[in-house]
Scaffold this active site. Structure first.
Site, short mmCIF file in Angstrom:
data_model
loop_
_atom_site.label_atom_id
_atom_site.label_comp_id
_atom_site.label_asym_id
_atom_site.label_seq_id
_atom_site.Cartn_x
_atom_site.Cartn_y
_atom_site.Cartn_z
N HIS A 178 34.58 41.69 24.18
CA HIS A 178 35.06 40.41 24.72
C HIS A 178 36.12 39.86 23.78
CE1 HIS A 178 35.16 36.38 26.33
NE2 HIS A 178 34.32 36.72 27.28
N ARG B 94 39.44 41.50 30.36
CA ARG B 94 39.01 41.49 28.96
C ARG B 94 39.52 42.66 28.14
NH1 ARG B 94 32.92 39.37 30.30
NH2 ARG B 94 33.65 37.32 30.92
N GLU C 190 21.97 44.71 33.98
CA GLU C 190 22.92 45.29 33.03
C GLU C 190 22.52 46.69 32.61
OE1 GLU C 190 24.23 42.74 29.81
OE2 GLU C 190 25.11 44.45 28.74
N LEU D 88 26.45 38.46 36.26
CA LEU D 88 25.35 37.66 36.81
C LEU D 88 25.18 38.03 38.28
CD1 LEU D 88 26.06 34.18 35.18
CD2 LEU D 88 24.59 36.02 34.39
C1 LIG Z 1 27.00 35.39 25.46
C2 LIG Z 1 27.08 36.03 26.81
C3 LIG Z 1 27.66 35.33 27.87
C4 LIG Z 1 27.73 35.91 29.14
N1 LIG Z 1 28.32 35.20 30.15
C5 LIG Z 1 28.38 35.75 31.39
C6 LIG Z 1 28.96 35.02 32.47
O1 LIG Z 1 29.42 33.89 32.33
N2 LIG Z 1 29.00 35.60 33.68
C7 LIG Z 1 28.49 36.85 33.90
O2 LIG Z 1 28.54 37.29 35.03
N3 LIG Z 1 27.91 37.55 32.89
C8 LIG Z 1 27.86 37.03 31.65
N4 LIG Z 1 27.28 37.76 30.62
C9 LIG Z 1 26.59 39.01 30.91
C10 LIG Z 1 25.20 38.71 31.47
O3 LIG Z 1 24.66 37.58 30.83
C11 LIG Z 1 24.21 39.84 31.29
O4 LIG Z 1 24.79 41.03 31.64
C12 LIG Z 1 22.98 39.61 32.16
O5 LIG Z 1 22.42 38.35 31.91
C13 LIG Z 1 21.93 40.68 31.99
O6 LIG Z 1 20.79 40.33 32.74
P1 LIG Z 1 19.59 41.34 32.93
O7 LIG Z 1 18.69 40.73 33.94
O8 LIG Z 1 20.11 42.68 33.23
O9 LIG Z 1 18.88 41.44 31.54
P2 LIG Z 1 18.45 40.37 30.41
O10 LIG Z 1 18.66 38.98 30.81
O11 LIG Z 1 19.04 40.87 29.15
O12 LIG Z 1 16.89 40.56 30.36
C14 LIG Z 1 16.28 41.72 29.89
C15 LIG Z 1 14.79 41.54 29.95
O13 LIG Z 1 14.16 42.75 29.63
C16 LIG Z 1 13.16 42.55 28.66
N5 LIG Z 1 13.04 43.80 27.93
C17 LIG Z 1 14.03 44.60 27.47
N6 LIG Z 1 13.52 45.72 26.93
C18 LIG Z 1 12.19 45.64 27.06
C19 LIG Z 1 11.10 46.48 26.69
N7 LIG Z 1 11.30 47.67 26.09
N8 LIG Z 1 9.85 46.06 26.95
C20 LIG Z 1 9.62 44.85 27.56
N9 LIG Z 1 10.62 44.03 27.94
C21 LIG Z 1 11.88 44.42 27.69
C22 LIG Z 1 13.61 41.35 27.88
O14 LIG Z 1 12.53 40.71 27.28
C23 LIG Z 1 14.22 40.51 28.99
O15 LIG Z 1 13.21 39.78 29.65
C24 LIG Z 1 27.23 37.20 29.34
C25 LIG Z 1 26.65 37.90 28.28
C26 LIG Z 1 26.61 37.33 27.01
C27 LIG Z 1 26.09 38.14 25.88
#
Ligand SMILES: Cc1cc2nc3c(=O)[nH]c(=O)nc-3n(C[C@H](O)[C@H](O)[C@H](O)COP(=O)(O)OP(=O)(O)OC[C@H]3O[C@@H](n4cnc5c(N)ncnc54)[C@H](O)[C@@H]3O)c2cc1C
Ligand code: SF4
Ligand code: SF4
Ligand code: FES
Lengths: 250, 646
Positions: free
Chosen positions: B238, B299, B404, B420
């Site tokens: 980023h 980006r 992700e 998101l």
């Molecule tokens: C600072 C920041 C800002 C961002 N802003 C944006 C934005 O504005 N717009 C956008 O579209 N995207 C944005 N992104 C990207 C986006 O936030 C993420 O890609 C997204 O939230 C990922 O969601 P997820 O549900 O895949 O996983 P996560 O929200 O990362 O959740 C993963 C889950 O898995 C659990 N977990 C992982 N491994 C294990 C394991 N081995 N055992 C048990 N539990 C486990 C964790 O506890 C958690 O509950 C941003 C990312 C960052 C870092």
């Protein structure tokens, strides 16, 4: 002796929920932009006390490191706050770290805040929708009302307001400011308002809003600046009305 | 007989995991939801900027079709097109659903949804809730799941870690091995299918914009069990983050979406106060080099330009690796209203007020476009067949992935505010297919021999015990830091084969040192050290996947920039020429003079490059190494063409 090149930490530790607490002190090299979490990470890499004793790394909870997840809450120099935004340069030394005292201890600085999540269940802190199927747009909401709700919706269940509250104790059921504020949030929403009465009923019993002594310390410690006293006052009014309704209509 | 209720295990309670749980519960399934920490604290709360959907409320002429085109173009055409198109067509309904769930999206004066601009598009397509959009979306889903939990349909196992899938004798996933992070107990749970929604692998790079639990261990564990891992080398850096000791905090793209300008002084080593640098001595390099997209180029483009300004042109602030991100031309009221949350973060961590002085920022590792390989089934009309059990299934039957941690939506580079969307989309979209998968099963998990589960459990008990007993000389936290340093130094914005090869040997060395670890904590209660060692083991494997993929891929695509293989697009090139070129191409060779000078040969190079590299990278675990192969990308809907953001 700590000088401007080192950081002196004093940490309250406890190995198990039913164990005894003890203190350990650490001295670390000072790094630019360090915060309490980066210090704890340094200890993980060099788990050696000031006296040169090798110990287990300190256990604590964290995730986002930018004060939005609420995980890293602890008592730092006597004040409950998030460790990730506790910048070392702004803290007097020694930096004293303690776990929150109002929640069951897990280990070291890590406590169990499940009670907060259970309270959210009790007050139905959600919006009950018909289903996830595409039925078009949500309700029209004035921006002013949205902005008001947004302030409340930033609550990250960190527990600062409960740690500071004189009414909230390990051995009672007091729900605390954050829960009341969530009731207000969901009652404000056009769809959420349809379950307003159930929510109010839930906070009218034991541990409910009547137990609040209005000490107002909760609002002072909330890192998200949530207008908690305003929420308590408003929910207080709503419960009074509800009480009258319950008396006459049931 | 009572109808058997389908039952699932969802690992992870970020947006993807919660969306999947909610959808499955709506279909009357039972769900066990597993997460390291309370799901409400998941990494998704960090997302600031917003979520995309082409609702076109401003009469700009936006449409899901344009959203689709921008996304595949943003990803340099490496994403499967029917999937991306389906996601973009579902996006408006997703935003409306989230709105109905109570997300405090910003409003127009009439009370409808407000949208703002984000990178890689010319439309206002991004819905947002202040500057904590991810937090608000996550809370809304968390609340729905809490409702199902209070009704007994969801069982949460928070403070639990997923270690691996339980595979039966035919290699079908029948459950998961879990680790209670407090008691240390290791046990199995059974389910019709397991969904990994475990987020990104940022921790492989150490200091990033990610949260501390974004460690990539769950998907790597699946890879070690035989699942395919795809496009690992595509890591998004980023352009705008705040330097820090423990984390590089993101300054959201929304700052630029709201008019933030990136600049440096035109003089090297300029130490003046930025407010004293006169307008004519400021170099707004993104605006000058990209008049149409300006500060809102994608980006990968922005990060490369900042890298070039700082390291090649040596124009970083006061000679340091930093540039200005400036919002001071806006009124304080406007900034407070639209960007309050992220500006607070800047103030909290630097002490400066970005409403008064320009921010100092630098690129940071942020997102993984790659992830565990997953499948899909299109409906023949350029969209997805939502009932297919193939959707989001990994190459291990019964093991699914969403969010992700999968690889399918963002190709070689993700556009802002699309993640998101892809997280919620995959979580919801996979629901009907999962239900169908349960129905299709010829034998249910209840019929699987208990030895399958006992063996998996005992194997992990032994493994974790062995980690705990490690008594060598190396500290695992230090090793992890070193791994991050290797990756940051060699596998980042600008990639060179010699350095990638060097990184691979360094990772191998690290793997040898791993054997000499000392577990720094051998107590029995709430001891994070053995888990940390297991995660480190996975991260070393994942680092190899990323680095080897990067080494082998000899081209420049999206976030994967190898200067040596830059095709050198002519300055006056127009991407539409390539569409024309392709039409003519069907009738035989094209003469050099049919296009402006240099263009035909450039397009030939582009065509050859795609022929060879427009493919998904697949890593499979063999002999302790990632074996790399390539798979076709579905480009059936729009013709890939050279990217250009002028
Ligand atoms: C600072 C920041 C800002 C961002 N802003 C944006 C934005 O504005 N717009 C956008 O579209 N995207 C944005 N992104 C990207 C986006 O936030 C993420 O890609 C997204 O939230 C990922 O969601 P997820 O549900 O895949 O996983 P996560 O929200 O990362 O959740 C993963 C889950 O898995 C659990 N977990 C992982 N491994 C294990 C394991 N081995 N055992 C048990 N539990 C486990 C964790 O506890 C958690 O509950 C941003 C990312 C960052 C870092
Ligand atoms: S007003 Fe006082 S008693 Fe009431 S919740 Fe706040 S701190 Fe507790
Ligand atoms: S109201 Fe404030 S202090 Fe209380 S839990 Fe929420 S964010 Fe924390
Ligand atoms: S780690 Fe999330 S609030 Fe500090």
């Amino acid at each position: 002796m700590p000088d401007d090149k080192t950081i002196h930490l004093k940490i309250k530790r406890q190995d198990q929920p039913d164990g005894k607490s003890y203190w350990e002190e650490f001295e670390l090299p000072r790094k630019p932009r360090a915060n309490v979490i980066s210090c704890l990470m340094d200890i993980q890499m060099h788990p050696i006390t000031r006296e040169g004793k090798e110990v287990t790394p300190v256990v604590w909870e964290c995730n986002c490191l930018e004060e939005v997840c609420g995980a890293c809450t602890m008592v730092i120099n006597g004040k409950v706050r998030q460790a990730c935004t506790a910048l070392v340069d702004a803290l007097p030394q020694p930096i004293v770290l303690e776990p929150m005292s109002k929640f069951p201890l897990v280990r070291d600085l890590h406590v169990d805040r499940s009670r907060m999540f259970e309270n959210l269940k009790k007050v139905k802190a959600w919006i009950h929708i018909d289903g996830t199927y595409d039925i078009g747009e949500g309700p029209v909401i004035p921006e002013k009302q949205r902005a008001k709700a947004y302030l409340l919706s930033e609550c990250m269940t960190c527990g600062c307001c409960l740690e500071a509250c004189p009414q909230f104790a390990k051995d009672n059921d007091f729900m605390g400011a954050s829960t009341f504020s969530q009731v207000r949030l969901f009652n404000m929403h056009p769809t959420g308002a349809m379950e307003q009465e159930e929510r109010l009923d839930a906070i009218m019993g034991e541990g409910g809003i009547a137990d609040c002594g209005n000490a107002q310390v909760c609002v002072e410690v909330c890192p998200k600046k949530i207008p908690l006293t305003e929420s308590i006052a408003e929910i207080g009014r709503e419960t009074t009305l509800q009480l009258l309704k319950n008396l006459f209509l049931k | 007989m009572r109808k058997r209720k389908p039952q699932y295990i969802v690992i992870g309670g970020g947006l993807a995991g919660l969306a999947a749980t909610m959808k499955l519960c709506e279909d009357k399934a039972k769900v066990t939801l597993v997460s390291y920490q309370p799901v409400k604290r998941s990494h998704s709360v960090c997302a600031q900027g917003g979520i995309n959907a082409a609702i076109d409320t401003k009469g700009e002429g936006d449409s899901p079709e344009s959203h689709f085109y921008d996304t595949v173009k943003g990803g340099d055409f490496l994403a499967h097109q029917p999937l991306v198109r389906d996601m973009c067509y579902q996006a408006p309904a997703i935003i409306h659903l989230m709105d109905r769930l109570g997300v405090a999206f910003n409003r127009t004066p009439e009370g409808h949804l407000e949208f703002r601009r984000f990178g890689g598009t010319l439309y206002s397509r991004t819905a947002f809730a202040g500057s904590t959009t991810g937090q608000q979306l996550l809370y809304a889903l968390d609340e729905q799941v809490r409702r199902y939990e209070s009704e007994g349909q969801v069982k949460k196992l928070e403070w639990h870690e997923y270690l691996s899938a339980v595979l039966d004798s035919e290699g079908i996933c029948r459950g998961a091995v879990l680790h209670d992070l407090r008691s240390g107990e290791i046990f199995t749970v059974k389910g019709d299918a397991v969904v990994l929604a475990t987020g990104g692998p940022a921790q492989v790079y150490g200091k990033t914009t990610g949260s501390t639990v974004c460690n990539g261990a769950a998907t790597t564990s699946a890879y070690l069990q035989g699942a395919k891992y795809a496009n690992g080398e595509f890591i998004q850096v980023h352009p705008t983050a705040i330097p820090g000791q423990d984390k590089l905090r993101l300054m959201s793209e929304s700052a630029r979406g709201e008019g933030g300008r990136i600049w440096v002084s035109r003089k090297q080593n300029d130490n003046r106060d930025p407010l004293n640098i006169p307008e004519e001595e400021r170099y707004y390099f993104l605006e000058e080099n990209h008049p149409r997209f300006g500060n809102l180029v994608p980006r990968d483009v922005a990060s490369r330009e900042i890298h070039d300004i700082v390291y090649n042109q040596k124009l970083g602030i006061g000679g340091q690796p930093m540039v200005y991100l400036d919002l001071t031309h806006h009124s304080e009221g406007f900034l407070e209203h639209r960007l309050g949350g992220i500006l607070d973060i800047y103030t909290k961590f630097t002490g400066d007020d970005p409403k008064k002085v320009p921010m100092k920022i630098f690129p940071a590792v942020h997102y993984s476009m790659g992830g565990i390989w997953t499948d899909y089934e299109d409906d023949g009309n350029g969209l997805i067949d939502h009932k297919s059990p193939r959707n989001q299934m990994t190459s291990i039957p019964g093991l699914y992935a969403a969010g992700e941690c999968d690889y399918q939506f963002h190709g070689a580079n993700r556009l802002g505010a699309n993640s998101l969307l892809s997280c919620i989309y995959t979580g919801l979209m996979m629901g009907p297919g999962l239900i169908q998968y349960s129905r299709n099963l010829t034998s249910h998990v209840e019929e699987v021999s208990s030895t399958v589960f006992d063996q998996a459990r005992d194997q992990w008990r032994g493994r974790m015990q062995a980690f705990k007993q490690m008594n060598g000389r190396e500290n695992p936290y230090i090793l992890h830091q070193e791994l991050g340093e290797i990756m940051l130094a060699n596998v980042l914005i600008v990639r060179e084969n010699s350095r990638l090869a060097k990184a691979l040997t360094q990772i191998d060395d690290l793997e040898i040192r791993f054997k000499d670890l000392q577990c720094p904590d051998t107590t029995h209660w709430s001891n994070p050290a053995p888990s940390m060692i297991q995660q480190l083991h996975c991260q070393i494997q994942l680092a190899k996947i990323i680095t080897k993929g990067a080494l082998i891929r000899n081209e420049f695509r999206g976030a994967h920039y190898k200067p040596e293989f830059d095709l050198n697009q002519p300055e006056d090139f127009d991407p539409h020429e390539y569409v024309e070129y392709n039409e003519k191409r069907q009738y035989g060779e094209i003469r050099e003079d049919e296009f402006p000078p240099g263009h035909t040969s450039y397009m030939k190079r582009y065509e050859e490059c795609n022929e060879k590299w427009l493919k998904t990278t697949i890593a499979e675990y063999q002999n302790n190494q990632p074996e790399i192969s390539f798979e076709e990308v579905n480009t059936s809907l729009v013709q890939p063409r050279p990217r250009k953001y002028d």
